[in-house]
Design an enzyme around this catalytic site. Sequence first.
Site, PDB file in Angstrom:
ATOM      1  N   GLY A   1      44.415  21.668  84.324  1.00 17.37           N
ATOM      2  CA  GLY A   1      45.249  20.834  85.194  1.00 17.37           C
ATOM      3  C   GLY A   1      45.444  19.484  84.555  1.00 17.37           C
TER       4      GLY A   1
ATOM      5  CB  CYS B   1      41.494  23.049  80.162  1.00 24.80           C
ATOM      6  SG  CYS B   1      42.128  21.523  79.430  1.00 24.80           S
ATOM      7  CE1 TYR B   2      40.217  17.414  86.515  1.00 23.56           C
ATOM      8  CE2 TYR B   2      40.204  19.390  87.891  1.00 23.56           C
ATOM      9  CZ  TYR B   2      40.003  18.017  87.739  1.00 23.56           C
ATOM     10  OH  TYR B   2      39.573  17.271  88.804  1.00 23.56           O
TER      11      TYR B   2
ATOM     12  CG  HIS C   1      44.416  26.049  77.511  1.00 24.23           C
ATOM     13  ND1 HIS C   1      44.527  26.066  78.883  1.00 24.23           N
ATOM     14  CD2 HIS C   1      44.413  24.745  77.150  1.00 24.23           C
ATOM     15  CE1 HIS C   1      44.611  24.838  79.333  1.00 24.23           C
ATOM     16  NE2 HIS C   1      44.534  24.006  78.300  1.00 24.23           N
TER      17      HIS C   1
ATOM     18  CD  GLU D   1      44.873  29.601  79.615  1.00 28.52           C
ATOM     19  OE1 GLU D   1      43.736  29.786  79.143  1.00 28.52           O
ATOM     20  OE2 GLU D   1      45.243  28.496  80.062  1.00 28.52           O
TER      21      GLU D   1
ATOM     22  CG  ASP E   1      62.477  41.884  92.439  1.00 29.48           C
ATOM     23  OD1 ASP E   1      61.937  42.464  91.483  1.00 29.48           O
ATOM     24  OD2 ASP E   1      62.714  40.662  92.445  1.00 29.48           O
TER      25      ASP E   1
ATOM     26  CE  LYS F   1      62.601  40.860  88.069  1.00 31.21           C
ATOM     27  NZ  LYS F   1      63.371  40.720  89.322  1.00 31.21           N
TER      28      LYS F   1
END
Length: 511
Positions: A55, A82-83, A168, A170, A226, A367
């Site tokens: 963040g 991180c944060y 990070h 990710e 969708d 999605k």
Amino acid sequence: MNRELVLVVDFGGQYNQLIARRVREANVYCEIIPFNYPLEKIKEKNPSGIIFTGGPSSVYGENAPMVNKELFTLGIPVLGICYGAQLMAHTLEGNVTRADKREYGKTKIKYEDSKLFKGMKSDSVCWMSHTDYIEKAPAGFTCSASTADCPVAAMENVEQKLYAVQFHPEVEHTEEGFKIIRNFLYEVCGLKGTWTMGSFVDEKVKEIKAAVGDKKVLCALSGGVDSSVAAVLVHKAIGDNLTCIFVDHGLLRKDEGDQVESIFKEHFHMHLIRVNAQERFLSKLAGVAEPEAKRKIIGEEFIRVFEEESHKLGKMDFLVQGTIYPDVIESGSGESGASVIKSHHNVGGLPEDVDFEIVEPLRELFKDEVRLLGLELGIAEDLVFRHPFPGPGLGIRVIGEVTKEKCDILREADAIYMEELKKAGLYREIWQAFAVLPDVMTVGVMGDERTYSHLVGLRAVASSDGMTVDWYKMPYEVLERISTRIVNEVEHVNRVVYDITSKPPGTIEWE
Ligand code: XMP
């Protein structure tokens, strides 16, 4: 519901959705919750693991997001990123310090022996993006990785199952980063990774059956990904108690109406009502050129047609909506619905005076997961990977006044464009591509004759969410083939241009 659950606590970082997706890619179901989500509710959810995202804040900032210290004592494994890592260190009385300069970019890192880094090489590269750093880990923690500028690039308290990384894992720039997330899930939290699209279908079918019983359900099917996936899933659960209304407003792409009818009626044997309302829409649009006025007319007419058709059906109790997880997160309602059903009396774009309960079976999915689910349900790839298409359709791609003739020209040009993109293997890497008819006539020469015909615009954009986009760098030879074919094969077109505007400052659509 008896499924493995991980909670991703959102501290406002840019990669939060990415973290959730990595967890799901590891076949573990997860939900994003806001940082101030009540501790009691977290306990109720009884997650097998918790991940704190990064963040923009500093733990010393005035309104820095904090968490209840008790969270660290529940015996639930926590991974701080991180944060999230700094917050863990700060809350547990380690020492977080402000650095002179921000550490940003790919950074060499050395991993120590840890469950978190199991099966990974010890000298590696990670992605850093931070100013504050952990100077000293809290009591009971050991340092498990370091970089030149970061003495505690990772820390852990194995006994209390608390883990933290300053970088990070990710993002793709962190080598073997996804392995770190998998190690947290499988090695630390002890999860098995049983969440698959197959299991999701079984679970949702049961939920829908239980919630709807033998009541009647209505679905406004657009033929987009969708609503199609939502309809097929609900149909799998309740069969003929589902009725789909498909409004053909005449502003669809070439053959689209027939395709939708054949897929859902003939292939899936669903109860589908196709309303051929082309004339109605076109007569309402006659003489109207202003984009927002056209949108409004199309939207209102859609509601009217839908209302008329649904009234013919008698009382319907539920309405299917193709809401997906990013809509849920963006609308600020935070967690995804624990159930598929939500009470609602006013749905955007649909009649206001009817009381339906809303069925939203895709509320929990991203999605790309909706697409996987579509494949799992046996929906053809062509539909599942179709580019987004706006509700007002060609009504906002025929610039200026909309007529059937202009729509027909555009349909032909667009079909050639899509065919060539697919042939060149580019369709799937493009976020959205379409032809536009700008209502501009230009002079050309064909054979020995002067022509005075329409200009066609081609748009193709690269993006991951449609919010910001880059114009797609289309190979010249593909553009050349498309242009040649359109001018040769589509009557009334003698010129083709390619749109090289990004968003912002442009938008994806021209109107
Ligand atoms: P823009 O043009 O705003 O488009 O960059 C972003 C995405 O939204 C779609 N779009 C619409 N969808 N009704 C819709 O249902 C609309 O009026 C509308 N306008 C734009 C557009 O196709 C793109 O995917």
